[in-house]
Design a protein around this motif. Structure first.
Motif, PDB file in Angstrom:
ATOM      1  N   ASP A   1     -14.131  29.371 -18.780  1.00  0.00           N
ATOM      2  CA  ASP A   1     -14.545  27.973 -18.879  1.00  0.00           C
ATOM      3  C   ASP A   1     -15.107  27.711 -20.262  1.00  0.00           C
ATOM      4  O   ASP A   1     -15.761  28.560 -20.852  1.00  0.00           O
ATOM      5  CB  ASP A   1     -15.625  27.657 -17.837  1.00  0.00           C
TER       6      ASP A   1
ATOM      7  N   ALA B   1     -16.788  18.530 -14.511  1.00  0.00           N
ATOM      8  CA  ALA B   1     -17.947  17.893 -15.138  1.00  0.00           C
ATOM      9  C   ALA B   1     -17.497  16.790 -16.091  1.00  0.00           C
ATOM     10  O   ALA B   1     -18.098  15.705 -16.125  1.00  0.00           O
ATOM     11  CB  ALA B   1     -18.789  18.922 -15.885  1.00  0.00           C
TER      12      ALA B   1
ATOM     13  N   ALA C   1     -17.965  22.919 -20.899  1.00  0.00           N
ATOM     14  CA  ALA C   1     -18.053  22.021 -19.740  1.00  0.00           C
ATOM     15  C   ALA C   1     -16.790  22.191 -18.913  1.00  0.00           C
ATOM     16  O   ALA C   1     -15.691  22.321 -19.448  1.00  0.00           O
ATOM     17  CB  ALA C   1     -18.186  20.576 -20.187  1.00  0.00           C
ATOM     18  N   SER C   2     -16.952  22.209 -17.598  1.00  0.00           N
ATOM     19  CA  SER C   2     -15.792  22.336 -16.721  1.00  0.00           C
ATOM     20  C   SER C   2     -15.020  21.018 -16.671  1.00  0.00           C
ATOM     21  O   SER C   2     -15.547  19.958 -17.008  1.00  0.00           O
ATOM     22  CB  SER C   2     -16.240  22.734 -15.312  1.00  0.00           C
TER      23      SER C   2
ATOM     24  N   SER D   1     -20.533  19.654 -11.898  1.00  0.00           N
ATOM     25  CA  SER D   1     -20.471  21.021 -12.394  1.00  0.00           C
ATOM     26  C   SER D   1     -21.038  22.001 -11.377  1.00  0.00           C
ATOM     27  O   SER D   1     -20.452  23.052 -11.107  1.00  0.00           O
ATOM     28  CB  SER D   1     -21.249  21.116 -13.708  1.00  0.00           C
TER      29      SER D   1
ATOM     30  N   TRP E   1     -23.632  16.757 -14.129  1.00  0.00           N
ATOM     31  CA  TRP E   1     -24.376  17.952 -13.724  1.00  0.00           C
ATOM     32  C   TRP E   1     -24.055  18.304 -12.272  1.00  0.00           C
ATOM     33  O   TRP E   1     -23.798  19.460 -11.951  1.00  0.00           O
ATOM     34  CB  TRP E   1     -25.876  17.721 -13.911  1.00  0.00           C
TER      35      TRP E   1
ATOM     36  N   SER F   1     -18.638  22.182  -8.228  1.00  0.00           N
ATOM     37  CA  SER F   1     -17.395  22.904  -8.494  1.00  0.00           C
ATOM     38  C   SER F   1     -17.664  24.394  -8.670  1.00  0.00           C
ATOM     39  O   SER F   1     -16.884  25.224  -8.210  1.00  0.00           O
ATOM     40  CB  SER F   1     -16.675  22.333  -9.715  1.00  0.00           C
ATOM     41  N   ARG F   2     -18.784  24.761  -9.305  1.00  0.00           N
ATOM     42  CA  ARG F   2     -19.124  26.180  -9.439  1.00  0.00           C
ATOM     43  C   ARG F   2     -19.413  26.793  -8.072  1.00  0.00           C
ATOM     44  O   ARG F   2     -18.995  27.914  -7.777  1.00  0.00           O
ATOM     45  CB  ARG F   2     -20.339  26.351 -10.351  1.00  0.00           C
TER      46      ARG F   2
END
Length: 180
Positions: free
Chosen positions: A47, A54, A50-51, A100, A97, A103-104
């Motif tokens: 990654d 995000a 930033a993903s 992100s 935020w 998704s993580r």
């Protein structure tokens, strides 16, 4: 009269630009959810800062938040449009935020391993089609909490409804059983 028409065009143009930014964010999110790896450069499993999720959340919230603020403020001047952009930024940062983090969490979610034929041995089940000595019948067993219907062989005939124990997995879809 002509001045009122110009004001409406400025508000509509500012709102349209914000809506297009929001729509682009939603488009990036759809592509990210489909797994297109849109913003990954170089190695696919690394990654960047930033993903994709995000970035999509930021753009979507910035655009739609800015459009709402632009309409509420009736932005006619560059300063008011900048205020609408600031409101969009206030909506975009926490949304990015949160996107992100979610998704993580989804990527790192622990899951049970896929059951294999070794997991069939020792399973208890029920005969659903009689098992003859020289052929196959069918049994229903539970593997990892899920009912699975398998072909079954046995050393002696087993009638329908009998409870069985899996002694050996002959293949992924067939087992050797005994009554218990």
């Amino acid at each position: 009269m002509l001045r009122d028409v110009d004001t409406v065009q400025v508000v509509a143009t500012g709102t349209l630009i914000f809506l297009l930014i929001g729509a682009a964010g939603v488009g990036v999110l759809v592509l990210a959810l489909l797994g297109t790896e849109l913003l990954h450069f170089g190695h696919a499993h690394v990654d960047g800062p930033a993903s994709t999720e995000a970035v999509a959340g930021f753009a979507g919230a910035f655009g739609f938040g800015g459009a709402i603020a632009n309409e509420l403020l009736g932005a006619r001047t560059p300063g008011m449009i900048a205020g609408a952009a600031a409101a969009g930024l206030v909506a975009a940062v926490p949304t990015a935020w949160l996107a992100s983090r979610l998704s993580r969490a989804a990527r790192n979610m622990r899951t049970d391993p896929t059951p294999t034929r070794n997991d069939l041995v020792g399973a208890l089940g029920l005969v659903v089609t009689p098992v003859p000595v020289d052929g196959y019948g069918e049994v229903r067993v539970r593997v990892a909490g899920q009912p699975v219907k398998l072909n079954a062989r046995a050393d002696q005939p087993i009638p329908i409804g009998a409870q069985v124990f899996v002694v050996q997995a002959l293949s992924e879809t067939s087992v050797h059983v005994e009554t218990y």
